[in-house]
Scaffold this motif. Structure first.
Motif, PDB file in Angstrom:
ATOM      1  N   PRO A   8      64.716 119.573  47.099  1.00 38.81           N
ATOM      2  CA  PRO A   8      65.741 118.701  47.681  1.00 38.81           C
ATOM      3  C   PRO A   8      65.704 118.759  49.209  1.00 38.81           C
ATOM      4  N   VAL A   9      65.799 117.597  49.820  1.00 41.13           N
ATOM      5  CA  VAL A   9      65.844 117.500  51.280  1.00 41.13           C
ATOM      6  C   VAL A   9      67.012 116.600  51.651  1.00 41.13           C
ATOM      7  N   TYR A  10      67.895 117.112  52.494  1.00 39.81           N
ATOM      8  CA  TYR A  10      69.059 116.343  52.937  1.00 39.81           C
ATOM      9  C   TYR A  10      68.897 115.974  54.414  1.00 39.81           C
ATOM     10  N   PHE A  11      69.223 114.723  54.710  1.00 35.81           N
ATOM     11  CA  PHE A  11      69.279 114.250  56.093  1.00 35.81           C
ATOM     12  C   PHE A  11      70.750 113.950  56.398  1.00 35.81           C
ATOM     13  N   LEU A  12      71.331 114.728  57.278  1.00 38.77           N
ATOM     14  CA  LEU A  12      72.756 114.618  57.563  1.00 38.77           C
ATOM     15  C   LEU A  12      72.992 114.101  58.976  1.00 38.77           C
ATOM     16  N   SER A  13      74.034 113.291  59.135  1.00 36.28           N
ATOM     17  CA  SER A  13      74.322 112.748  60.460  1.00 36.28           C
ATOM     18  C   SER A  13      75.771 112.314  60.563  1.00 36.28           C
ATOM     19  N   GLY A  17      72.051 108.243  60.571  1.00 36.55           N
ATOM     20  CA  GLY A  17      71.081 109.052  59.834  1.00 36.55           C
ATOM     21  C   GLY A  17      69.639 108.668  60.102  1.00 36.55           C
ATOM     22  N   ILE A  18      69.424 107.617  60.900  1.00 38.91           N
ATOM     23  CA  ILE A  18      68.059 107.149  61.148  1.00 38.91           C
ATOM     24  C   ILE A  18      67.241 108.204  61.876  1.00 38.91           C
ATOM     25  N   THR A  19      67.832 108.819  62.883  1.00 39.92           N
ATOM     26  CA  THR A  19      67.100 109.831  63.642  1.00 39.92           C
ATOM     27  C   THR A  19      66.774 111.042  62.777  1.00 39.92           C
ATOM     28  N   ALA A  20      67.737 111.479  61.971  1.00 44.91           N
ATOM     29  CA  ALA A  20      67.497 112.620  61.080  1.00 44.91           C
ATOM     30  C   ALA A  20      66.353 112.316  60.121  1.00 44.91           C
ATOM     31  N   GLU A  21      66.347 111.101  59.546  1.00 45.88           N
ATOM     32  CA  GLU A  21      65.281 110.706  58.631  1.00 45.88           C
ATOM     33  C   GLU A  21      63.934 110.663  59.341  1.00 45.88           C
ATOM     34  N   ASP A  91      68.634 122.186  62.624  1.00 47.82           N
ATOM     35  CA  ASP A  91      69.543 121.454  63.514  1.00 47.82           C
ATOM     36  C   ASP A  91      68.701 120.763  64.587  1.00 47.82           C
ATOM     37  N   LEU A  92      68.496 119.468  64.412  1.00 47.68           N
ATOM     38  CA  LEU A  92      67.600 118.725  65.296  1.00 47.68           C
ATOM     39  C   LEU A  92      68.233 118.365  66.637  1.00 47.68           C
ATOM     40  N   ILE A  93      69.545 118.511  66.746  1.00 50.90           N
ATOM     41  CA  ILE A  93      70.235 118.207  67.997  1.00 50.90           C
ATOM     42  C   ILE A  93      70.628 119.482  68.730  1.00 50.90           C
ATOM     43  N   GLY A  94      71.394 120.319  68.082  1.00 48.54           N
ATOM     44  CA  GLY A  94      71.928 121.505  68.741  1.00 48.54           C
ATOM     45  C   GLY A  94      70.861 122.435  69.285  1.00 48.54           C
ATOM     46  N   THR A  95      69.727 122.494  68.592  1.00 49.31           N
ATOM     47  CA  THR A  95      68.650 123.393  69.023  1.00 49.31           C
ATOM     48  C   THR A  95      68.131 123.031  70.403  1.00 49.31           C
ATOM     49  N   ALA A 115      72.257 107.218  69.893  1.00 54.12           N
ATOM     50  CA  ALA A 115      70.854 106.858  69.674  1.00 54.12           C
ATOM     51  C   ALA A 115      70.705 105.486  69.033  1.00 54.12           C
ATOM     52  N   HIS A 116      71.618 105.125  68.113  1.00 54.96           N
ATOM     53  CA  HIS A 116      71.470 103.871  67.384  1.00 54.96           C
ATOM     54  C   HIS A 116      72.719 102.994  67.444  1.00 54.96           C
TER      55      HIS A 116
END
Length: 272
Positions: A8-13, A17-21, A91-95, A115-116
């Motif tokens: 399972p892979v979750y994309f959360l936003s 959610g486009i950037t996470a995906e 965490d693609l943003i906070g990091t 972003a969108h």
């Protein structure tokens, strides 16, 4: 090693959610031996919603493989709650925002949706104008204001002209038109007359005959238009035409729309 079990892979936003995906899937492509069950949960905008999502992920983690979680949530409250889930959090943003704050010497806005969202209204309006232009000038339907085109895609039918022009318009704000090459053009070995003043803006697409025949068969099964012989003839003729007119071209057979667009931007030196 390959892994046949679905991970399972979750994309959360807290936005679309486009950037996470996009970023998450880019990372996942580096692990081709794995199978993923992808779930996107956008617009997590309240603490209650965040806790509900954590509950979902925790239940999945308890029942099977531990989920991988990609998050682009900006709100510190939302990020804090999501980080408590039993999935493997990326965490693609906070990091990275903290690193940029230090490098730039100024704090981030921490505003979701930049972003969108509409964000830069001028850029948004420019992209919408480009989309309208691409729709009007799809498949040679209009010659109006052709001089405004930044690029004109030319190719035999079903080589990927329309999705590529639409992607260039929507994602990059490029004014792109496209024209089909037909038997008359191949007989004359010349561009359509209306394109001759704009040959420097032209970019060609080609593919392989088998692929083109398969695509055309879905549309007109058993027709001469879809025959392998006709497809081979049109593609050979198109490539001769490109070369005789000095038109750069690209084989679209195994290239994604995103890759085609990036190549066109680079080779045509288009600003976006």
């Amino acid at each position: 090693m390959t892994n046949d079990a679905l991970r399972p892979v979750y994309f959360l936003s807290d936005s679309t959610g486009i950037t996470a995906e996009t970023l998450g899937n880019t990372l996942l492509t580096q692990f081709p031996g794995n199978n993923f069950d992808r779930i996107t949960i956008p617009f997590i905008t309240t603490v209650h919603q965040a806790r509900s999502v954590v509950g979902i992920i925790d239940d999945v983690a308890a029942a099977g493989p531990v989920p991988i979680v990609f998050s682009t949530a900006v709100s510190s409250d939302i990020r804090s709650i999501l980080s408590e889930c039993q999935g493997i959090m990326v965490d693609l943003i906070g990091t990275h925002v903290g690193q940029l704050e230090q490098a730039l010497g100024s704090p981030a806005s921490w505003e979701p949706g930049r972003a969108h969202g509409l964000g830069n209204a001028v850029r948004y309006q420019s992209r919408m104008a480009a989309v309208e232009y691409a729709m009007e000038h799809d498949d040679g339907q209009s010659l109006r204001a052709l001089e405004k085109a930044q690029v004109i895609l030319v190719a035999p039918s079903r080589c990927g002209k329309t999705p590529t022009t639409m992607y260039l318009a929507l994602q990059h704000g490029i004014f792109a038109a496209n024209f089909p090459l037909v038997d008359e053009d191949f007989e004359r070995e010349g561009l359509p007359r209306s394109l001759k003043p704009f040959v420097s803006k032209c970019f060609g697409l080609t593919t392989n005959p088998l692929r083109l025949s398969q695509v055309r068969t879905e549309r007109r099964r058993g027709s001469p238009y879809a025959s392998l012989r006709q497809c081979g003839f049109e593609l050979r003729s198109a490539e001769r035409l490109y070369e005789s007119h000095g038109i750069p071209y690209l084989n679209s057979a195994s290239v994604s729309v995103e890759e085609m667009a990036a190549t066109i931007l680079q080779r045509m030196n288009l600003k976006h």
